[in-house]
Scaffold this motif. Structure first.
Motif, PDB file in Angstrom:
ATOM      1  N   GLU A   1       5.122   5.143   2.100  1.00 27.77           N
ATOM      2  CA  GLU A   1       4.675   3.826   2.549  1.00 27.77           C
ATOM      3  C   GLU A   1       4.559   3.816   4.064  1.00 27.77           C
ATOM      4  O   GLU A   1       5.316   4.490   4.770  1.00 27.77           O
TER       5      GLU A   1
ATOM      6  N   GLU B   1      -3.639   0.517  -3.520  1.00 29.38           N
ATOM      7  CA  GLU B   1      -3.408  -0.856  -3.067  1.00 29.38           C
ATOM      8  C   GLU B   1      -2.290  -1.482  -3.903  1.00 29.38           C
ATOM      9  O   GLU B   1      -1.969  -1.003  -4.992  1.00 29.38           O
TER      10      GLU B   1
ATOM     11  N   GLU C   1       0.840  -1.200   0.000  1.00 28.46           N
ATOM     12  CA  GLU C   1       0.000   0.000   0.000  1.00 28.46           C
ATOM     13  C   GLU C   1       0.878   1.254   0.000  1.00 28.46           C
ATOM     14  O   GLU C   1       1.820   1.369   0.784  1.00 28.46           O
TER      15      GLU C   1
END
Length: 273
Positions: free
Chosen positions: A270, A238, A190
């Motif tokens: 991240e 995603e 993600e």
């Protein structure tokens, strides 16, 4: 206040001329019109004709259902067109489909019969309009949509795309030639992503569109902070494969246009566990 007054006599040319009416009226069987092609067009496609900056009517016939595209294209005019059946009933109309150019698509087929196509510029100025009728080919239609950045090309196809490694490439330069330039990248986890496109100094009005693997539009961006540069995001993505189109709003779908470099800067964030 300073004002200028002009006088003329009845025998002299008018100082002001009423604008030419470019309204496309219903094309009935009594409407004067030119014939587009000889006989039914099914076997004669593609076919085209030239019109000027006035209202013009073109008649044509089909001897059976045909999947066709009708176009009205001009470099200096803003074409408008309306399609009528043989009795003068309006079937379809279009003004701006490809930039200022007009286009009518009939992928399910235009029924056999007689038709009349009314063509005129939105405003009457000197110039020419190229009117064409051509077969609507599915593969050609899709490649046009990819070239415009309207639809994401398949990842396993042969359409050219520039692969980006976001872990190694924080920035890159894309050569914009008037068609959509496609980039692809893959995320393993993600990620929050920001993409900035800088092309204002070279005359590019940058637009970005981000597509997921299934072809859905994830995000898009055009002008940023009063400039014509674009900034997409931040958007949380995603893991997966993504495709992104860079287009120039000033030059929609112009193959062969002069190349202009556009800088792309990627910022990714991240989550740290």
């Amino acid at each position: 206040m300073t004002a200028t007054v002009q006088l003329t006599r009845p025998d002299m040319p008018a100082l002001l001329v009423d604008p030419v009416d470019t309204t496309i009226a219903a094309c009935t069987p009594e409407t004067p019109a030119e014939t587009l092609g000889q006989g039914p067009l099914n076997a004669a496609l593609p076919i085209e004709a030239q019109t000027d900056g006035t209202v013009r009517y073109l008649r044509f016939a089909l001897d059976g259902s045909a999947s066709v595209t009708l176009r009205a294209v001009s470099d200096g005019l803003d074409p408008n067109m309306i399609l009528f059946d043989g009795s003068g009933t309006q079937i379809a109309a279009n003004d701006d489909a490809d930039g200022l150019n007009a286009r009518l698509d009939f992928p399910s087929g235009l029924a056999g019969g007689d038709y009349c196509l009314g063509v005129a510029p939105i405003s009457s100025v000197e110039g020419t309009i190229t009117v064409s009728v051509e077969a609507l080919d599915r593969d050609s239609y899709l490649r046009t949509a990819w070239r415009k950045g309207e639809l994401a090309p398949p990842t396993d196809g042969d359409y050219p795309m520039q692969a980006i490694d976001l872990a190694a490439d924080r920035e890159t330069v894309v050569l914009q030639d008037g068609t959509a330039q496609w980039l692809t990248f893959t995320l393993d986890r993600e990620t929050a992503l920001i993409v900035s496109a800088y092309g204002e100094l070279v005359g590019v009005d940058a637009k970005l569109a981000l597509f997921s693997r299934d072809g859905a539009v994830v995000a898009q961006a055009d002008d940023r902070d009063g400039s014509v540069d674009a900034r997409l995001g931040p958007v949380v993505l995603e893991p997966g494969e993504y495709r992104m189109a860079l287009t120039d709003v000033n030059r929609p779908d112009q193959p062969g246009a002069p190349i202009r470099p556009v800088g792309l800067v990627f910022e990714r964030f991240e989550r740290v566990d």
